[in-house]
Design a protein around this motif. Structure first.
Motif, short mmCIF file in Angstrom:
data_model
loop_
_atom_site.label_atom_id
_atom_site.label_comp_id
_atom_site.label_asym_id
_atom_site.label_seq_id
_atom_site.Cartn_x
_atom_site.Cartn_y
_atom_site.Cartn_z
N ASP A 59 0.85 -1.18 0.00
CA ASP A 59 0.00 0.00 0.00
C ASP A 59 0.89 1.24 0.00
OD1 ASP A 59 -2.20 -1.64 0.15
OD2 ASP A 59 -2.62 -1.24 2.26
N ALA A 60 0.50 2.24 -0.77
CA ALA A 60 1.32 3.44 -0.89
C ALA A 60 0.43 4.66 -1.10
CB ALA A 60 2.28 3.30 -2.06
N TYR A 61 0.82 5.74 -0.49
CA TYR A 61 0.12 7.00 -0.72
C TYR A 61 0.42 7.49 -2.14
CZ TYR A 61 -1.70 11.66 -0.06
OH TYR A 61 -2.42 12.82 -0.21
N ASP A 62 1.67 7.33 -2.59
CA ASP A 62 2.08 7.70 -3.94
C ASP A 62 2.77 6.49 -4.57
OD1 ASP A 62 3.23 8.65 -6.29
OD2 ASP A 62 3.88 10.54 -5.40
N GLN B 104 6.91 5.63 -4.89
CA GLN B 104 7.43 4.46 -4.17
C GLN B 104 8.06 3.45 -5.13
OE1 GLN B 104 7.97 5.24 -1.00
NE2 GLN B 104 7.05 3.37 -0.23
N GLU C 180 -4.79 6.66 2.82
CA GLU C 180 -4.23 7.03 4.11
C GLU C 180 -2.72 6.77 4.16
OE1 GLU C 180 -5.05 2.73 4.14
OE2 GLU C 180 -6.33 4.41 3.65
N ALA C 181 -2.06 7.51 5.02
CA ALA C 181 -0.63 7.29 5.26
C ALA C 181 -0.45 6.09 6.19
CB ALA C 181 -0.01 8.53 5.89
N LYS C 182 0.72 5.54 6.22
CA LYS C 182 1.03 4.43 7.11
C LYS C 182 0.94 4.91 8.56
CE LYS C 182 4.80 1.31 8.20
NZ LYS C 182 5.00 1.79 9.55
N THR C 183 0.32 4.10 9.43
CA THR C 183 0.11 4.54 10.81
C THR C 183 0.67 3.60 11.86
OG1 THR C 183 -2.06 3.49 10.85
CG2 THR C 183 -1.99 5.82 10.22
N GLU D 62 7.89 6.50 2.68
CA GLU D 62 6.53 6.49 3.22
C GLU D 62 6.46 5.82 4.57
OE1 GLU D 62 3.28 5.43 0.72
OE2 GLU D 62 3.81 6.90 -0.81
N GLY D 63 7.60 5.44 5.15
CA GLY D 63 7.62 4.89 6.50
C GLY D 63 7.57 3.38 6.60
N ASN D 64 7.65 2.65 5.49
CA ASN D 64 7.64 1.20 5.53
C ASN D 64 9.01 0.67 5.97
OD1 ASN D 64 4.96 0.79 4.33
ND2 ASN D 64 5.90 1.77 2.58
#
Length: 145
Positions: free
Chosen positions: A10-13, A17, A87-90, A138-140
């Motif tokens: 999953d990616a916001y962009d 990515q 959504e962004a990664k949470t 993206e924080g992954n």
């Protein structure tokens, strides 16, 4: 029977990515089939709103895949698909991948990744094996070793 799989992230962009990970892994962004996209729009299976222009090329807006360049076009290629989510990664990943550096200097690779937007999270070791846990733009989380 053995099955083929692809990883889906999953990616916001998804396009940013995919480009980041293709460069990181030495892979390639899968080329777009602009004629196919236009045909899907013309036949009513898709809309213009489901597309975008990326680097001067018509692409699907919602996803982008990468694969080793020498495997592009092969049905059996290794593949990572980045798909758009709103959504962004949470939270922490439940799955992550390890990038094996095959003898490249871990500190030099870490510095290059950080210069491109990665974040160093921590260093860990088990016996003689050590690695850095990092996160992509993206924080992954992922590890290099």
């Amino acid at each position: 029977m053995a099955y083929r799989i692809q990883m889906v992230v999953d990616a916001y962009d998804p396009h940013a990515q995919a480009e980041w990970w293709a460069e990181t892994l030495g892979w390639a962004v899968e080329p777009s089939n602009e004629d196919f996209i236009r045909q899907m729009i013309a036949e009513g299976y898709a809309t213009e709103e489901e597309t975008t222009i990326r680097n001067g090329v018509l692409v699907w807006a919602s996803a982008q895949a990468i694969a080793p360049e020498e495997e592009l076009g092969s049905r059996d290629r290794r593949r990572i698909l980045f798909q758009a989510v709103p959504e962004a990664k949470t939270a922490k990943n439940r799955v992550h991948w390890d990038v094996r550096l095959d003898g490249d200097d871990k500190d030099a690779v870490r510095a290059k990744l950080e210069a491109r937007g990665a974040t160093f999270l921590w260093e860990a070791a088990e016996g003689p094996h050590s690695w850095y846990t990092m996160s992509d733009p993206e924080g992954n989380e992922f590890c290099i070793s």
